[in-house]
Every structure is written in C-alpha cells, then in structure tokens.
Design a protein around this motif. Structure first.
Motif, PDB file in Angstrom:
ATOM      1  N   THR A  25       0.995  -1.037   0.095  1.00  0.00           N
ATOM      2  CA  THR A  25       0.069   0.062   0.032  1.00  0.00           C
ATOM      3  C   THR A  25       0.833   1.330   0.019  1.00  0.00           C
ATOM      4  OG1 THR A  25      -1.821  -1.072   1.079  1.00  0.00           O
ATOM      5  CG2 THR A  25      -1.717   1.137   1.165  1.00  0.00           C
ATOM      6  N   GLU A  26       1.847   1.242   0.869  1.00  0.00           N
ATOM      7  CA  GLU A  26       2.954   2.261   0.934  1.00  0.00           C
ATOM      8  C   GLU A  26       3.510   2.882  -0.608  1.00  0.00           C
ATOM      9  OE1 GLU A  26       6.782   4.550   1.073  1.00  0.00           O
ATOM     10  OE2 GLU A  26       6.730   2.451   0.801  1.00  0.00           O
ATOM     11  N   LEU A  27       3.908   1.639  -0.991  1.00  0.00           N
ATOM     12  CA  LEU A  27       4.651   1.709  -2.588  1.00  0.00           C
ATOM     13  C   LEU A  27       3.581   2.188  -3.615  1.00  0.00           C
ATOM     14  CD1 LEU A  27       6.965  -1.318  -2.592  1.00  0.00           C
ATOM     15  CD2 LEU A  27       7.615   0.798  -2.308  1.00  0.00           C
ATOM     16  N   ALA A  28       2.194   1.807  -3.467  1.00  0.00           N
ATOM     17  CA  ALA A  28       1.253   2.331  -4.203  1.00  0.00           C
ATOM     18  C   ALA A  28       0.876   3.772  -4.151  1.00  0.00           C
ATOM     19  CB  ALA A  28       0.133   1.474  -3.954  1.00  0.00           C
ATOM     20  N   VAL A  29       0.860   4.315  -2.759  1.00  0.00           N
ATOM     21  CA  VAL A  29       0.688   5.638  -2.566  1.00  0.00           C
ATOM     22  C   VAL A  29       1.741   6.334  -3.071  1.00  0.00           C
ATOM     23  CG1 VAL A  29       0.428   7.284  -0.788  1.00  0.00           C
ATOM     24  CG2 VAL A  29      -0.776   5.107  -0.580  1.00  0.00           C
ATOM     25  N   ARG A  30       2.742   5.998  -2.781  1.00  0.00           N
ATOM     26  CA  ARG A  30       4.140   6.726  -3.130  1.00  0.00           C
ATOM     27  C   ARG A  30       4.241   6.953  -4.510  1.00  0.00           C
ATOM     28  NH1 ARG A  30      10.243   5.552  -1.089  1.00  0.00           N
ATOM     29  NH2 ARG A  30      11.066   7.095  -2.478  1.00  0.00           N
ATOM     30  N   ALA A  31       3.768   5.832  -5.336  1.00  0.00           N
ATOM     31  CA  ALA A  31       3.873   5.905  -6.889  1.00  0.00           C
ATOM     32  C   ALA A  31       2.878   6.879  -7.239  1.00  0.00           C
ATOM     33  CB  ALA A  31       3.671   4.542  -7.579  1.00  0.00           C
ATOM     34  N   ARG A  32       1.652   6.878  -6.759  1.00  0.00           N
ATOM     35  CA  ARG A  32       0.463   7.880  -7.367  1.00  0.00           C
ATOM     36  C   ARG A  32       0.875   9.201  -6.836  1.00  0.00           C
ATOM     37  NH1 ARG A  32      -4.630   5.598  -7.525  1.00  0.00           N
ATOM     38  NH2 ARG A  32      -5.454   7.772  -8.015  1.00  0.00           N
ATOM     39  N   LEU A  33       1.496   9.466  -5.503  1.00  0.00           N
ATOM     40  CA  LEU A  33       1.878  10.633  -5.322  1.00  0.00           C
ATOM     41  C   LEU A  33       3.018  11.320  -6.177  1.00  0.00           C
ATOM     42  CD1 LEU A  33       1.036  12.823  -3.131  1.00  0.00           C
ATOM     43  CD2 LEU A  33       2.533  11.742  -1.429  1.00  0.00           C
ATOM     44  N   ASP A  34       4.018  10.456  -6.357  1.00  0.00           N
ATOM     45  CA  ASP A  34       5.110  10.893  -7.249  1.00  0.00           C
ATOM     46  C   ASP A  34       4.402  11.262  -8.707  1.00  0.00           C
ATOM     47  OD1 ASP A  34       7.478  10.822  -5.738  1.00  0.00           O
ATOM     48  OD2 ASP A  34       7.746   8.627  -6.221  1.00  0.00           O
ATOM     49  N   GLU A  35       3.521  10.720  -9.231  1.00  0.00           N
ATOM     50  CA  GLU A  35       3.014  10.945 -10.632  1.00  0.00           C
ATOM     51  C   GLU A  35       2.191  12.330 -10.280  1.00  0.00           C
ATOM     52  OE1 GLU A  35      -1.048   9.183 -12.689  1.00  0.00           O
ATOM     53  OE2 GLU A  35       0.609   7.752 -12.316  1.00  0.00           O
ATOM     54  N   LEU A  36       1.529  12.355  -9.237  1.00  0.00           N
ATOM     55  CA  LEU A  36       0.747  13.741  -8.843  1.00  0.00           C
ATOM     56  C   LEU A  36       1.608  14.903  -8.837  1.00  0.00           C
ATOM     57  CD1 LEU A  36      -2.373  14.817  -8.070  1.00  0.00           C
ATOM     58  CD2 LEU A  36      -1.001  14.553  -5.610  1.00  0.00           C
ATOM     59  N   LEU A  37       2.721  14.606  -8.302  1.00  0.00           N
ATOM     60  CA  LEU A  37       3.530  15.874  -7.967  1.00  0.00           C
ATOM     61  C   LEU A  37       4.605  16.281  -8.962  1.00  0.00           C
ATOM     62  CD1 LEU A  37       4.433  14.836  -4.277  1.00  0.00           C
ATOM     63  CD2 LEU A  37       3.051  17.122  -4.968  1.00  0.00           C
ATOM     64  N   LYS A  38       4.644  15.203  -9.880  1.00  0.00           N
ATOM     65  CA  LYS A  38       5.412  15.608 -11.246  1.00  0.00           C
ATOM     66  C   LYS A  38       5.730  16.716 -11.628  1.00  0.00           C
ATOM     67  CE  LYS A  38       6.497  12.071 -13.594  1.00  0.00           C
ATOM     68  NZ  LYS A  38       6.425  10.751 -14.408  1.00  0.00           N
ATOM     69  N   PRO A  39       4.267  17.396 -12.086  1.00  0.00           N
ATOM     70  CA  PRO A  39       4.504  18.812 -12.574  1.00  0.00           C
ATOM     71  C   PRO A  39       5.098  19.982 -11.600  1.00  0.00           C
ATOM     72  CG  PRO A  39       2.258  17.909 -12.925  1.00  0.00           C
ATOM     73  CD  PRO A  39       3.082  16.759 -11.789  1.00  0.00           C
TER      74      PRO A  39
END
Length: 150
Positions: A25-39
């Motif tokens: 779950t932590e890895l999934a959240v981190r991946a989604r957050l990284d994607e969200l923050l990329k801009p």
C-alpha cells in the motif's frame, strides 16, 4: 487478466502478511503521489518533508529526517534540493549555535496549498471502498500499529 490470475491475486491478498500488505500500500501511494507531484518537480518524499514543516516549522534536519521517514544523509541531500528551489530556508538555532533550523518558505507554502486538494482526493480514492466507520477504524489501527513499534 485471466480467471486464474484473479484467483491467485485473491489468495495472495488473503494469505499475505500484514507487513507485505502495508508495504504494498505504501508503495502504491508513493507511486501515485510521485505521479501527482511530477508537474511541481518534487518527489513524494520531498512533499512529505514539506508537509512535516507545515505542521512543525523550524525544526532540525535530524528531526525532519525522523518525521519524514528518511535517513539523515537522504535528508541532507533533500534539504539542499528544497533550499535551492526556494521552498525552504535555514537559519541558526538561537538555542544551539551549531545547529540550523529548517523553515518552510513562502513558495513551499504555496506549493502545499496548490497540492492540498489533489492529495486529499488521492487519499479519498485510497479509501473509496470503505465506509466512514471503516475509515475511522483503519486510521485508529494504523496509529495503534505505529505506536506499538515506536
């Protein structure tokens, strides 16, 4: 996905250790957050550090590392990166001249304000299949698990 793949995934979800499930779950959240923050040009770990400063401004790098779940060396690199972007700044600690305190700068506050709603939506999507009571229980269980290990 084939029916056999679905059954295998369901067995894994039921039989997997809680440690595995928490990490997944932590890895999934981190991946989604990284994607969200990329801009914004920052990582999930940098965002976490900024949110810690938002709640506890003016702390040492060592405390920021502990509260952000990274090593002191990783935090040193992160502080340099965030400072070079103008998102944080450092100033001497009046109580300890050898120590510098880390503070959230105005651009860092603006970035957090800009991403507050998208981060909230991400959290909502994570618990979308849970009832309000289940969400409260989940939050309590995670806090209890953390306290048991701290």
């Amino acid at each position: 996905m084939t029916p056999a793949d679905t059954r295998r995934r369901e067995r894994l979800n039921v039989s997997a250790s809680l440690l595995y499930l928490v990490k997944r779950t932590e890895l999934a959240v981190r991946a989604r957050l990284d994607e969200l923050l990329k801009p914004a040009g920052i990582t999930a770990l940098q965002y976490t550090a900024l949110t810690v400063l938002e709640r506890h401004d003016g702390i040492s790098a060592a405390q920021l590392a502990r509260d952000s779940f990274v090593t002191a060396q990783s935090m040193a690199d992160m502080v340099r990166a965030l400072e070079s972007r103008g998102l944080i700044h450092r100033e001497p600690n009046p109580a300890n001249r050898r120590e510098r305190l880390i503070l959230l700068a105005a651009p860092g506050r603006r970035l957090l304000a800009e991403y507050a709603e998208p981060a909230r939506r991400l959290e909502e999507s994570m618990v979308a299949d849970l009832s309000p009571e289940q969400i409260a229980t989940f939050r309590e269980a995670l806090n209890a698990a953390w306290r048991s290990l701290s």
